[in-house]
Design a protein around this motif. Structure first.
Motif, PDB file in Angstrom:
ATOM      1  N   UNK A  97       0.855  -1.192   0.029  1.00 17.61           N
ATOM      2  CA  UNK A  97       0.052   0.122  -0.038  1.00 17.61           C
ATOM      3  C   UNK A  97       1.009   1.246  -0.002  1.00 17.61           C
ATOM      4  N   UNK A  98       0.451   2.324  -0.712  1.00 17.11           N
ATOM      5  CA  UNK A  98       1.085   3.513  -0.654  1.00 17.11           C
ATOM      6  C   UNK A  98       2.298   3.489  -1.986  1.00 17.11           C
ATOM      7  N   UNK A 109      -9.692   0.243   5.795  1.00 18.08           N
ATOM      8  CA  UNK A 109      -9.100   1.381   6.593  1.00 18.08           C
ATOM      9  C   UNK A 109      -7.805   1.802   6.024  1.00 18.08           C
ATOM     10  N   UNK A 110      -6.955   0.801   5.390  1.00 15.39           N
ATOM     11  CA  UNK A 110      -5.601   0.963   5.027  1.00 15.39           C
ATOM     12  C   UNK A 110      -5.617   1.858   3.515  1.00 15.39           C
ATOM     13  N   UNK A 111      -6.758   0.961   2.747  1.00 19.80           N
ATOM     14  CA  UNK A 111      -6.587   1.609   1.616  1.00 19.80           C
ATOM     15  C   UNK A 111      -7.436   3.006   1.301  1.00 19.80           C
ATOM     16  N   UNK A 112      -8.408   3.240   2.207  1.00 15.73           N
ATOM     17  CA  UNK A 112      -8.954   4.552   2.394  1.00 15.73           C
ATOM     18  C   UNK A 112      -8.019   5.661   2.868  1.00 15.73           C
ATOM     19  N   UNK A 113      -7.231   5.287   3.877  1.00 16.36           N
ATOM     20  CA  UNK A 113      -6.533   6.333   4.623  1.00 16.36           C
ATOM     21  C   UNK A 113      -5.303   6.478   3.880  1.00 16.36           C
ATOM     22  N   UNK A 114      -4.710   5.685   3.286  1.00 17.02           N
ATOM     23  CA  UNK A 114      -3.601   5.833   2.233  1.00 17.02           C
ATOM     24  C   UNK A 114      -3.924   6.425   1.001  1.00 17.02           C
ATOM     25  N   UNK A 125      -8.870   3.429  -6.874  1.00 14.54           N
ATOM     26  CA  UNK A 125      -9.528   3.358  -5.546  1.00 14.54           C
ATOM     27  C   UNK A 125     -10.892   2.850  -5.771  1.00 14.54           C
ATOM     28  N   UNK A 126     -11.746   3.305  -6.964  1.00 13.72           N
ATOM     29  CA  UNK A 126     -13.121   3.005  -7.143  1.00 13.72           C
ATOM     30  C   UNK A 126     -13.341   1.491  -7.613  1.00 13.72           C
ATOM     31  N   UNK A 127     -12.433   1.273  -8.458  1.00 10.72           N
ATOM     32  CA  UNK A 127     -12.414  -0.218  -8.999  1.00 10.72           C
ATOM     33  C   UNK A 127     -11.968  -1.197  -7.742  1.00 10.72           C
TER      34      UNK A 127
END
Ligand SMILES: Nc1nc2c(ncn2[C@@H]2O[C@H](COP(=O)(O)OP(=O)(O)OP(=O)(O)O)[C@@H](O)[C@H]2O)c(=O)[nH]1
Length: 388
Positions: A114-115, A157-162, A169-171
């Protein structure tokens, strides 16, 4: 049944079942799933190993950590789970570990990717983890739901916060929704099918073990129960006796009143036996109008008293349309050195004697094993037992 409980029963065939039934299902389900868990865990470990090897050549960063996590830690966890399926004593901790494994695998994947620019390339592992947990892991629906939901919370939590690229993100969220919803629907339908299969199997097993007319154990079951009791009596040195009984002149009941009345006499007779014995005693219909009663922790004198009580109750009962009936009894005690068949044959000889001596009698036949104290106690009374 209310609409709500009918709906609940549609979703969950075990809704409203007893605690005993539910825990029998848990055991049945786990036993059925153990081979699947064993081999799926091994296959997944192998795939993670290959995944680690692929990352060695393509991953731009954290290569050593990737090897450590995907080449050793996750495969080791999965091989441990697989090994734990070999011992039934380890089933509970194995299931706990199986529930934790997807969450740990998701955390590892998120931590590594992530990130970073390569996240979209590695994100499918997360979708696979969610689907695997529901459909492949072998976990029950509720266990899979807890495990996958925990992984889902961490992933969201991780993918929305980062910060992520908006399109990705939508996909990503759409794929997560698809993986989770396909997974949970699949697990729900599978579990429902398993529960229905379990109930059906129980119903068939019950039908195969009881006598259709009287509801007593059938010949096969009562003989198996007698075998079990013989083993228990031998192991713990407890007494065990049997009563073989047969309704007298039952052919006349049929001839005089017809088979339907004959059937209802058999049913009433069966209820009388059940109602006048202890819950630990087992009663079976051997066929026709002949019954076998197995009396655990009962010596010959006590078995004779039980037969006497039954004889009394049978004489007192007014059988529907057939009036009064009597029965003849053969009573004997099991001795640890004997074969089951020898005991049954002895009870049969005693019953034959009771019939030959005029019926409505109890004949007690002690065993012939030297030094058998309970039988020695009753031996002098061998002839002239409780007769009416
Ligand atoms: N109604 C009914 N009759 C049955 C059933 N099974 C066996 N029978 C009948 O039971 C009767 C048994 O007759 P027998 O073996 O001659 O025995 P009995 O007339 O009781 O004579 P003893 O045993 O010598 O006292 C036969 O007429 C069978 O047809 C059943 O399920 N229902």
């Amino acid at each position: 049944m209310s609409v709500l409980s009918r709906l609940q029963r549609t979703v969950d065939p075990l809704h409203g079942a007893t605690h005993e039934e539910k825990s029998a299902f848990d055991t049945w389900y786990l036993q059925a799933k153990i081979p699947l868990i064993r081999y799926i865990a091994l296959l997944t470990a192998l795939l993670y190993f290959i995944y680690a090897a692929v990352q060695v050549s393509i991953a731009p960063n954290l290569v050593e950590l990737r090897i450590a996590l995907h080449g050793f830690f996750v495969p080791f966890l999965l091989v441990t789970i697989s090994a734990m399926t070999l011992s039934s004593a380890l089933y509970r901790p194995m299931v706990a570990l199986l529930m934790v494994a997807p969450v740990l695998a998701a955390i590892a994947s998120l931590y590594l990717n992530v990130g970073q620019g390569q996240f979209p390339l590695y994100a499918p592992e997360l979708y696979l983890i969610l689907i695997w947990t529901f459909t492949t892991s072998g976990l029950r629906l509720c266990q899979a739901a807890i495990s996958a939901s925990s992984a889902l919370v961490v992933i969201l939590a991780t993918t929305i916060l980062v910060p992520q690229e908006r399109g990705f993100l939508y996909l990503h969220l759409l794929y997560i929704l698809a993986a989770f919803s396909f997974g949970i629907l699949n697990a729900l339908i599978l579990e429902k099918a398993h529960k229905a299969m379990f109930l059906q199997q129980r119903r068939l097993a019950h039908l195969a073990s009881v006598d259709g007319l009287t509801g007593l154990w059938n010949r096969h079951t009562i003989e198996a129960l007698f075998d079990e009791e013989c083993e228990r009596a031998s192991r713990y040195g407890t007494p065990l006796s049997v009563i073989l009984l047969d309704i007298d002149h039952f052919k006349q009941v049929n001839d005089k009143h017809g088979h339907i009345v004959g059937d209802s006499v058999l049913k009433q007779f069966a209820s009388l036996l059940r109602d006048n014995l202890r819950s630990v005693d087992q009663v079976g219909r051997l066929g026709g109008e002949e019954f076998l009663i197995v009396l655990p922790e009962t010596d010959l004198l006590q078995a004779q008293a039980a037969a006497s009580l039954l004889q009394e109750r049978i004489s007192a009962l007014d059988f529907a349309r057939a009036g009064h009936c009597t029965a003849s009894f053969g009573v004997t005690q099991y001795h640890p050195d004997e074969e089951r068949l020898v005991v049954i044959n002895r009870a049969d000889r005693a019953l034959y004697k009771a019939k030959a001596k005029g019926r409505n009698r109890i004949e007690v036949m002690p065993c012939t094993v030297d030094g058998c104290k309970p039988c020695a106690a009753i031996a002098p009374r061998r002839s002239g037992t409780l007769n009416r």
